[in-house]
Motif scaffolding. Structure first.
Motif, mmCIF file in Angstrom:
data_model
loop_
_atom_site.group_PDB
_atom_site.id
_atom_site.type_symbol
_atom_site.label_atom_id
_atom_site.label_comp_id
_atom_site.label_asym_id
_atom_site.label_seq_id
_atom_site.Cartn_x
_atom_site.Cartn_y
_atom_site.Cartn_z
ATOM 1 N N SER A 74 0.927 -1.031 0.015
ATOM 2 C CA SER A 74 -0.067 -0.121 -0.022
ATOM 3 C C SER A 74 0.889 1.120 0.242
ATOM 4 O O SER A 74 1.777 1.395 0.901
ATOM 5 N N ARG A 75 0.520 2.317 -0.812
ATOM 6 C CA ARG A 75 1.323 3.437 -0.814
ATOM 7 C C ARG A 75 1.441 4.081 0.370
ATOM 8 O O ARG A 75 2.240 5.058 1.001
ATOM 9 N N CYS A 76 0.238 4.032 1.133
ATOM 10 C CA CYS A 76 0.019 4.932 2.317
ATOM 11 C C CYS A 76 -0.034 4.096 3.463
ATOM 12 O O CYS A 76 -0.699 4.111 4.718
ATOM 13 N N SER A 77 0.585 2.924 3.492
ATOM 14 C CA SER A 77 0.387 2.120 4.652
ATOM 15 C C SER A 77 1.053 2.515 5.951
ATOM 16 O O SER A 77 2.232 2.936 5.754
ATOM 17 N N ASP A 78 0.412 2.400 7.111
ATOM 18 C CA ASP A 78 0.908 2.971 8.295
ATOM 19 C C ASP A 78 1.564 1.753 9.318
ATOM 20 O O ASP A 78 1.722 1.829 10.425
ATOM 21 N N GLN A 79 1.693 0.575 8.478
ATOM 22 C CA GLN A 79 2.390 -0.715 9.256
ATOM 23 C C GLN A 79 3.064 -1.518 8.311
ATOM 24 O O GLN A 79 2.522 -1.882 7.237
ATOM 25 N N VAL A 80 4.250 -1.757 8.556
ATOM 26 C CA VAL A 80 5.041 -2.468 7.682
ATOM 27 C C VAL A 80 6.007 -3.439 8.534
ATOM 28 O O VAL A 80 6.206 -3.446 9.678
ATOM 29 N N VAL A 81 6.352 -4.715 7.622
ATOM 30 C CA VAL A 81 6.986 -5.648 8.209
ATOM 31 C C VAL A 81 8.608 -5.652 7.741
ATOM 32 O O VAL A 81 8.668 -5.830 6.528
ATOM 33 N N LEU A 82 9.635 -5.678 8.632
ATOM 34 C CA LEU A 82 10.889 -5.856 8.392
ATOM 35 C C LEU A 82 11.334 -7.642 8.145
ATOM 36 O O LEU A 82 10.922 -8.129 9.509
ATOM 37 N N MET A 83 11.708 -7.937 7.183
ATOM 38 C CA MET A 83 11.926 -9.438 6.990
ATOM 39 C C MET A 83 13.397 -9.685 6.708
ATOM 40 O O MET A 83 14.123 -8.671 6.401
ATOM 41 N N ASP A 84 13.545 -10.969 7.188
ATOM 42 C CA ASP A 84 15.188 -11.409 6.772
ATOM 43 C C ASP A 84 15.239 -11.715 5.116
ATOM 44 O O ASP A 84 14.112 -11.540 4.671
ATOM 45 N N GLY A 85 16.216 -12.107 4.728
ATOM 46 C CA GLY A 85 16.301 -12.380 3.243
ATOM 47 C C GLY A 85 15.527 -13.603 3.123
ATOM 48 O O GLY A 85 15.165 -13.709 1.701
ATOM 49 N N SER A 86 15.218 -14.634 3.878
ATOM 50 C CA SER A 86 14.163 -15.812 3.669
ATOM 51 C C SER A 86 12.636 -15.589 3.878
ATOM 52 O O SER A 86 11.767 -16.312 3.666
ATOM 53 N N GLY A 87 12.203 -13.981 4.275
ATOM 54 C CA GLY A 87 11.092 -13.802 4.375
ATOM 55 C C GLY A 87 10.606 -13.916 5.830
ATOM 56 O O GLY A 87 9.347 -13.888 5.945
ATOM 57 N N ASN A 88 11.333 -14.180 6.703
ATOM 58 C CA ASN A 88 10.988 -14.372 8.167
ATOM 59 C C ASN A 88 10.719 -12.967 8.918
ATOM 60 O O ASN A 88 11.848 -12.275 8.726
ATOM 61 N N PRO A 89 9.663 -12.776 9.642
ATOM 62 C CA PRO A 89 9.501 -11.490 10.275
ATOM 63 C C PRO A 89 10.348 -11.071 11.249
ATOM 64 O O PRO A 89 10.514 -12.109 12.238
ATOM 65 N N ILE A 90 10.962 -9.869 11.236
ATOM 66 C CA ILE A 90 11.978 -9.583 12.342
ATOM 67 C C ILE A 90 11.246 -8.321 13.323
ATOM 68 O O ILE A 90 11.162 -8.866 14.459
ATOM 69 N N PHE A 91 10.761 -7.482 12.506
ATOM 70 C CA PHE A 91 9.901 -6.410 13.220
ATOM 71 C C PHE A 91 8.875 -6.006 12.571
ATOM 72 O O PHE A 91 8.640 -6.027 11.433
ATOM 73 N N THR A 92 7.848 -5.527 13.256
ATOM 74 C CA THR A 92 6.448 -4.884 12.762
ATOM 75 C C THR A 92 6.567 -3.521 13.191
ATOM 76 O O THR A 92 6.974 -3.193 14.379
ATOM 77 N N ILE A 93 6.600 -2.492 12.199
ATOM 78 C CA ILE A 93 6.816 -0.945 12.483
ATOM 79 C C ILE A 93 5.322 -0.428 12.170
ATOM 80 O O ILE A 93 4.872 -0.572 10.905
#
Length: 224
Positions: A74-93
């Motif tokens: 989403s262009r205006c998303s107020d929530q994103v997930v940082l993942m490692d190279g394999s797609g495993n979630p690390i942080f939700t921002i």
């Protein structure tokens, strides 16, 4: 992994092939600065590897491997997930939601956290980040303050200074030691301009690279 990134990026992106080649060719220029400060650098591409994503990040290590990624649909998303190279979630921002017109605060959670869990307060953030507001034109080089958890009435854990718009930022600890920097990426061979879409994130021992990249994602939400 280097060949995988090249072929995958050609398939899923509509971007100049020359830029893509130069990003991958020059990633090894961002390895270790000097043995004295043991600085490690990553190449950050402000682009998702997923075709259907509006925007995001692709973070490449010194060996050409995919280290981190952010896929924003989403262009205006107020929530994103940082993942490692394999797609495993690390942080939700995510941006903090309160009963006010404007809230200049963001929260960082460990792992992937749904909006319903955030709204129900069943999950506690590990970082609270507040954007520094410049009132009445007062000049300040501080962009944001990072606090442990939600108790932000104490000393901040990190201070972010500089200009994210120009990709020139520093992350400092309480003693004002520089733990990480964001800089424009320079092409060692010359002749290629990466602009603002490709930059270098360098960090020193004392700051986790995932936390540093989470801060980059936060700054992008604050100032883009």
């Amino acid at each position: 992994m280097l060949h995988f990134l090249k072929s995958l990026s050609r398939t899923v992106h509509q971007c100049p092939e020359e830029l893509e080649k130069e990003i991958l060719k020059n990633h090894d220029n961002s390895n270790y600065d000097t043995e004295e400060d043991c600085t490690i650098s990553l190449t950050v591409w402000r682009k998702s590897l997923i075709f259907s994503c509006i925007n995001g990040f692709t973070v490449i290590g010194s060996d050409g491997s995919l280290v981190y990624r952010v896929d924003n649909y989403s262009r205006c998303s107020d929530q994103v997930v940082l993942m490692d190279g394999s797609g495993n979630p690390i942080f939700t921002i995510c941006r903090r939601r309160k009963l006010r017109l404007v809230d200049w605060s963001w929260l960082v959670y460990d792992g992937e956290v749904s909006k319903s869990r955030i709204n129900s307060s069943s999950s506690k953030p590990i970082f609270y980040v507040r954007k520094n507001m410049k009132i009445l034109g007062k000049s300040s080089k501080v962009l944001a303050y990072v606090y442990d958890g939600v108790l932000y009435d104490k000393k901040c854990a990190y201070t972010i200074e500089g200009s994210y718009t120009h990709r020139m930022c520093k992350i400092l600890d309480e003693s004002r030691s520089v733990l990480a920097e964001i800089k424009r990426k320079q092409d060692a061979a010359g002749g290629v301009s990466f602009g603002l879409e490709v930059f270098v994130l360098s960090f020193r021992p004392g700051l986790d690279s995932g936390v540093a990249m989470a801060i980059v994602s936060l700054l992008d939400q604050m100032f883009s």
